[in-house]
Enzyme design. Sequence first.
Site, short mmCIF file in Angstrom:
data_model
loop_
_atom_site.label_atom_id
_atom_site.label_comp_id
_atom_site.label_asym_id
_atom_site.label_seq_id
_atom_site.Cartn_x
_atom_site.Cartn_y
_atom_site.Cartn_z
N HIS A 33 0.86 -1.19 0.00
CA HIS A 33 0.00 0.00 0.00
C HIS A 33 0.90 1.24 0.00
CE1 HIS A 33 -3.90 -1.91 1.81
NE2 HIS A 33 -3.28 -2.74 0.99
N GLU A 74 0.91 3.85 1.83
CA GLU A 74 1.35 4.25 3.17
C GLU A 74 2.54 3.42 3.65
OE1 GLU A 74 -3.28 4.44 3.36
OE2 GLU A 74 -1.76 3.34 2.24
N CYS A 122 -6.37 1.77 5.71
CA CYS A 122 -6.99 0.53 6.18
C CYS A 122 -6.38 0.17 7.53
CB CYS A 122 -6.74 -0.59 5.16
SG CYS A 122 -5.00 -1.10 5.07
N CYS A 134 -2.50 -0.35 7.42
CA CYS A 134 -1.76 0.90 7.30
C CYS A 134 -1.88 1.74 8.56
CB CYS A 134 -2.22 1.67 6.07
SG CYS A 134 -1.78 0.81 4.54
#
Length: 144
Positions: A49, A51, A79, A82
């Site tokens: 991801h 992040e 999410c 993260c």
Amino acid sequence: MNFMAEALRQAKIGLKLGEVPVGAVITRDHKIISEACNLRETLKDPTAHAEIIAIRKASKILKNWRLNDCGMYVTLEPCIMCAGAILQCRISELYIGAFDPDAGACGSVINVLQNELLNHWTSIQWDCKKECSDMLKQFFKNKR
């Protein structure tokens, strides 16, 4: 400098790669120290991801896993994975461009970053931008 605009620029890079268009920027002392877009499809890695990639880059640059004095700008609410990484690396401030009513872990569905039972608290600012949500809506509309 408009850091959310830079996060959007990263999201657009991801979009061109066929990724869910999410971008993240980490700042310190009003300067960008790392930025990333989602790369799950590209790397075939469920943890890739924006992040997580930005956190890894920032930690490498700062030579420290603690990002206490850093802020993160992200185009979509993180999410739970993260949010957990943001909590673990001690990012001080999080700026979010769009809500994630399905999997948001920073206030929409749950709020990992401001849980009194955990050992760290991250300031959350909703910097909602129409462009952030529109890009995601269009991406998923095109997928269907």
